[in-house]
Design an enzyme around this catalytic site. Structure first.
Site, PDB file in Angstrom:
ATOM      1  N   CYS A 189       0.831  -1.203   0.000  1.00 39.71           N
ATOM      2  CA  CYS A 189       0.000   0.000   0.000  1.00 39.71           C
ATOM      3  C   CYS A 189       0.865   1.252   0.000  1.00 39.71           C
ATOM      4  CB  CYS A 189      -0.926   0.006   1.214  1.00 39.71           C
ATOM      5  SG  CYS A 189      -2.247  -1.216   1.117  1.00 39.71           S
ATOM      6  N   CYS A 338      15.482   3.161  -2.750  1.00 43.50           N
ATOM      7  CA  CYS A 338      14.019   3.171  -2.842  1.00 43.50           C
ATOM      8  C   CYS A 338      13.500   3.783  -1.545  1.00 43.50           C
ATOM      9  CB  CYS A 338      13.459   1.770  -3.100  1.00 43.50           C
ATOM     10  SG  CYS A 338      13.870   0.568  -1.819  1.00 43.50           S
TER      11      CYS A 338
END
Length: 380
Positions: A189, A338
């Site tokens: 999510c 990331c």
């Protein structure tokens, strides 16, 4: 012997007048013990409604702190709770909802080491986790302990829920998903987003199923998967079958105790696996300040980049990387990052296998950069 105070009789009066619940049913709820794995998007509505319904003991497993990005969906927590442990704000909120309910806090990661000891003290488990290792672990431990596992998951506009309970005739999670997906192929999510209202619907379904199981009424979602599409406002139901060859709940199980679930899901490196060269955010900062020949590769999604990024970095989402190798230089160092370091570790592997020799991963990703280098950087 379970008894009610006058305050409780008033509080639960709408339950007491229902023939399917009544006094005896409410006593079952008061004596009931439910474990919620996670105090996040799914755990918030599940725990709130379990407490409001009068479930006597609610256990919560969580180790995270409340973050601003949690608040659009995790209604156990408020703005004043940012920076607090989720367990602390969850406890305070649930006590406000119903002071008659006992809240048991497990401030830890749910792991192969502690899962069986935690689960054994509860009748029903509500799995509100958001990662595959925990889902497989909660499934397996519930199968071993013969406890119903009320499963829920959410993704953007879609949610699903079911009850895994082989001891009651249904399948388990492994019957539905025998193998985990390849790491990085299913975004979380945090990477893909989720409609804030969606976990409220799915988590409430989980609470309903837990209450039905405690009461022994109705038809629990055993052997049935309920799918919800918020965009179409449509529910669909799929029948699930138990797999006789399942390694956990099948006729001849081969897994009879918890395993290394991160390795099983490809997150933790197996022994002798390819080593990932890694640097810290402090080392990256020194490299940037030295003005060396350096390419900072950001493998997150564009919306993540818009929230926060390191100046001068080049954005190539991980899923696009194999088709865009030609955009990267082979004669200078490539530093990949990331959000937390997991996707960029996969990027380093892809690049090295494609012949890039001077490429490293940033440990902790942009989260570590925000925490250690640039505290003013937005977090999500």
């Amino acid at each position: 012997m379970v008894e009610f105070t006058q305050e409780e009789r008033v509080r639960y009066s709408r339950h007491l007048m229902m023939p399917e619940v009544g006094t005896e049913g409410q006593k079952k709820l008061k004596a009931g013990r439910v474990l919620c794995i996670g105090a996040g998007g799914l755990g918030s509505p599940a725990a709130l409604y379990l407490a409001a319904a009068g479930v006597g003991t609610i256990g919560i497993v969580d180790l995270d702190d409340v973050d601003l990005s949690n608040l659009h969906r995790q209604l156990l927590h408020g703005t004043k709770d940012i920076g607090r442990k989720k367990l602390e704000s969850a406890r305070d909120r649930l006590r406000d909802v119903n002071p008659n309910v006992a809240i048991e806090l497990h401030e830890c990661r749910f792991t192969s080491v502690n899962a069986r000891e935690i689960v054994k003290n509860y009748e029903v488990v509500v799995d509100g986790s958001d990662n595959f290792p925990t889902r497989y672990l909660s499934n397996d431990v519930c199968v071993f302990a013969q406890k119903p596992n009320v499963y829920g998951s959410i993704f953007r506009f879609d949610g699903q829920a079911t009850v895994f309970a082989p001891h009651l005739g249904g399948p388990c999670y492994r019957c539905l998903f025998p193998e985990p997906p390849e790491p990085g192929t299913v975004p979380s999510c945090a990477e893909a987003g989720v409609l804030g209202v969606l976990p409220g619907i799915v988590g409430t379904v989980q609470a309903i199923e837990a209450i039905k199981l405690l009461l022994g009424i109705g038809e629990p979602l055993i052997g049935r998967l309920l799918h919800f599409d918020a965009l179409k406002m449509k529910f669909r139901e799929f029948n699930l079958r138990r797999d006789a060859e399942c390694p956990v709940c099948g006729e001849n199980p081969t897994i009879t105790e918890p395993i290394d679930y991160e390795q099983f899901c490809g997150i933790a490196p197996a022994q002798n696996a390819e080593a990932i060269p890694t640097i810290s955010v402090q080392e990256l900062k020194r490299k940037i300040e030295a003005n060396g020949a350096l390419t900072i590769l950001d493998v997150r999604e564009p919306f993540e980049y818009e929230i926060a990024h390191i100046d001068g970095s080049k954005l190539i989402p991980l899923g696009e990387l194999p088709d865009r190798f030609e955009e990267l230089p082979r004669d200078r160092e490539i530093v990949a990052h990331c959000k937390s370091g997991k996707r960029s570790a996969q990027a380093v592997q892809l690049l090295r296998r494609a012949g890039f020799t001077n490429v490293v991963n940033v440990a902790g990703g942009i989260e570590a950069w925000a925490n250690e280098i640039d505290p003013a950087m937005p977090k999500y």
